[in-house]
Design a protein around this motif. Sequence first.
Motif, PDB file in Angstrom:
ATOM      1  N   MET A 129      20.282  38.678  14.032  1.00 42.92           N
ATOM      2  CA  MET A 129      19.678  37.985  15.167  1.00 42.92           C
ATOM      3  C   MET A 129      20.706  37.393  16.127  1.00 42.92           C
ATOM      4  SD  MET A 129      16.577  38.234  15.510  1.00 42.92           S
ATOM      5  CE  MET A 129      16.644  37.058  16.844  1.00 42.92           C
ATOM      6  N   GLN A 183      22.295  34.000  20.171  1.00 41.47           N
ATOM      7  CA  GLN A 183      23.366  33.203  20.772  1.00 41.47           C
ATOM      8  C   GLN A 183      24.247  34.020  21.731  1.00 41.47           C
ATOM      9  OE1 GLN A 183      26.576  31.468  18.211  1.00 41.47           O
ATOM     10  NE2 GLN A 183      25.418  29.584  18.586  1.00 41.47           N
ATOM     11  N   MET A 202      22.292  34.819  24.989  1.00 39.87           N
ATOM     12  CA  MET A 202      21.751  33.664  25.695  1.00 39.87           C
ATOM     13  C   MET A 202      22.806  32.650  26.157  1.00 39.87           C
ATOM     14  SD  MET A 202      18.693  34.310  26.146  1.00 39.87           S
ATOM     15  CE  MET A 202      17.558  35.575  25.569  1.00 39.87           C
ATOM     16  N   MET A 233      22.397  25.920  16.062  1.00 40.76           N
ATOM     17  CA  MET A 233      20.959  25.971  15.854  1.00 40.76           C
ATOM     18  C   MET A 233      20.652  26.939  14.714  1.00 40.76           C
ATOM     19  SD  MET A 233      18.052  27.181  18.548  1.00 40.76           S
ATOM     20  CE  MET A 233      18.449  28.895  18.311  1.00 40.76           C
ATOM     21  N   ASN A 282      18.893  29.713  12.642  1.00 44.86           N
ATOM     22  CA  ASN A 282      18.191  30.908  13.042  1.00 44.86           C
ATOM     23  C   ASN A 282      16.898  31.020  12.251  1.00 44.86           C
ATOM     24  OD1 ASN A 282      17.268  33.398  13.541  1.00 44.86           O
ATOM     25  ND2 ASN A 282      19.274  34.383  13.437  1.00 44.86           N
ATOM     26  N   LEU A 329      14.309  33.118  13.037  1.00 44.70           N
ATOM     27  CA  LEU A 329      13.576  34.339  13.305  1.00 44.70           C
ATOM     28  C   LEU A 329      13.716  35.306  12.152  1.00 44.70           C
ATOM     29  CD1 LEU A 329      14.436  34.998  17.006  1.00 44.70           C
ATOM     30  CD2 LEU A 329      12.296  34.197  16.054  1.00 44.70           C
ATOM     31  N   PHE A 366      12.373  40.232  15.102  1.00 44.75           N
ATOM     32  CA  PHE A 366      13.432  40.766  15.933  1.00 44.75           C
ATOM     33  C   PHE A 366      13.183  42.220  16.302  1.00 44.75           C
ATOM     34  CE2 PHE A 366      17.337  41.591  17.697  1.00 44.75           C
ATOM     35  CZ  PHE A 366      17.908  42.682  17.110  1.00 44.75           C
ATOM     36  N   VAL A 401      12.468  37.794  21.893  1.00 47.76           N
ATOM     37  CA  VAL A 401      13.274  37.180  20.849  1.00 47.76           C
ATOM     38  C   VAL A 401      13.875  35.883  21.356  1.00 47.76           C
ATOM     39  CG1 VAL A 401      15.348  37.444  19.466  1.00 47.76           C
ATOM     40  CG2 VAL A 401      13.765  39.343  19.709  1.00 47.76           C
ATOM     41  N   GLY A 402      14.353  35.931  22.583  1.00 47.61           N
ATOM     42  CA  GLY A 402      14.936  34.727  23.151  1.00 47.61           C
ATOM     43  C   GLY A 402      13.931  33.601  23.200  1.00 47.61           C
ATOM     44  N   LEU A 416      13.418  32.174  19.832  1.00 49.97           N
ATOM     45  CA  LEU A 416      14.581  31.378  19.445  1.00 49.97           C
ATOM     46  C   LEU A 416      14.516  29.989  20.042  1.00 49.97           C
ATOM     47  CD1 LEU A 416      17.671  33.674  19.897  1.00 49.97           C
ATOM     48  CD2 LEU A 416      17.135  32.336  17.878  1.00 49.97           C
ATOM     49  N   SER A 438      17.413  28.406  26.800  1.00 51.11           N
ATOM     50  CA  SER A 438      17.453  29.610  27.631  1.00 51.11           C
ATOM     51  C   SER A 438      16.317  29.684  28.630  1.00 51.11           C
ATOM     52  CB  SER A 438      17.464  30.852  26.741  1.00 51.11           C
ATOM     53  OG  SER A 438      18.650  30.867  25.988  1.00 51.11           O
ATOM     54  N   ASN A 440      16.747  33.564  29.345  1.00 49.33           N
ATOM     55  CA  ASN A 440      15.550  34.372  29.106  1.00 49.33           C
ATOM     56  C   ASN A 440      15.129  35.122  30.350  1.00 49.33           C
ATOM     57  OD1 ASN A 440      15.016  34.148  26.424  1.00 49.33           O
ATOM     58  ND2 ASN A 440      13.790  32.284  26.619  1.00 49.33           N
ATOM     59  N   VAL A 484      22.539  27.127  22.628  1.00 43.92           N
ATOM     60  CA  VAL A 484      21.677  28.270  22.280  1.00 43.92           C
ATOM     61  C   VAL A 484      21.869  28.676  20.823  1.00 43.92           C
ATOM     62  CG1 VAL A 484      21.468  29.217  24.578  1.00 43.92           C
ATOM     63  CG2 VAL A 484      23.424  29.851  23.199  1.00 43.92           C
TER      64      VAL A 484
END
Lengths: 220, 160
Positions: free
Chosen positions: A171, A176, A179, B1, B3, B5, B10, B18-19, B22, B46, B113, B160
């Motif tokens: 992911m 990251q 983004m 951060m 993850n 997901l 994904f 996905v963004g 997230l 984002s 995004n 992010v």
Amino acid sequence: MFSSLHLLKYADLADAQKEELQAKMQELASAVNDVCLVSALLEGSMPAYDLMVEIGFADQAAYEEAKTGDAYQALLAAVNDTANFSVYEFAAYGSDRENFTDRQGICHRVLIFHMLPEFHTEELEKMLVENIVRFPTFVPKMVNCKLSKIVETSGTNHWDYAFECDYEEIMDYFGQYLMTPYHWGFIDRFFEPSAKEFFIDPNLASVYCFAPTPFLANYR
Amino acid sequence: MDNELSRRDFLKGSAAAVGSALLVSSGLAAGAFADEEAAAVELAPSDIPALVIDEFVCKPGEGKEFLEYYLEAYAPVAEAAGLTLKSKLVFPPCWLPEASNTIQVIWEMQGGNGFWGVYNRATRFDPNTIPFWADIRSRVISQDRRFFANVDEVEAMNNV
């Protein structure tokens, strides 16, 4: 490390045939060198190619020696078999700029791109080269990255550079890495036709896949 | 951060999807260029807006004419790319018949995004994009596009 990269798109084959073909490619790549990665490309790879075959060598001399061997020739015959693969991109490159860590990761990504001669300047190329390997500062989940000038290439474009990365998790490529404003607000200016620094052909290949260990860590 | 997901999320999602997923989990207050009411809404990093600023140094006497041409040609493209027109600025504050005006056209974009979800698809991979900007450059002395953030939101935007 010196890399021999092969990006492949399957011809119109049944799923079972694709699985057999991937296993065959693994066998052929392993016969060339133990340091190899044969992995299905994940959704979101652009273009939508299917398979990555990357073989790592200690240096270019080792690659040149392997190229003349039967195992490498068998691999070349397989990737060029149009009955199995409808698209084949090839790039061979060393390791010009590196930014490595000792952390572990399971995602490997390769970007290969072409510089548009009508926009290219030495200054722009130098700016890109120096800044793109600074990604880990802004993307802590990027484990390793390196930028390399491609010395041999074939396929749908004349590939000039390869930018390779290892990430902690799958992911982290879409998360990251994409983004961070460092990516879309700064590095992408070299890829953005409306920006003053634009000089990279939008026809590029950006692919990623699962890798059991950070591929770029080989030979370190 | 962290993850949060799954691999399935994904694989079935686009970069934008996905963004967004997230970002939902991070819940940072933002609203870079929004009004006070909107600023109270929590935005993910984002989704924090960025400003897309086009700057043109126009040929002498052509500032007003160029701006009209640019807006007519680019506004539909910008809309498809998820950009919202925020303002049009000219320096100096008068149209110069025999000297160069500098024009800034300011668009708003939904951060990372917006960039990967709409902007990138609607612009870079359209074969008309490179000739379009080449044409624009041929009509002015110089041109550039840069993305800006509100300084107060840079830290949140980069988380992010």
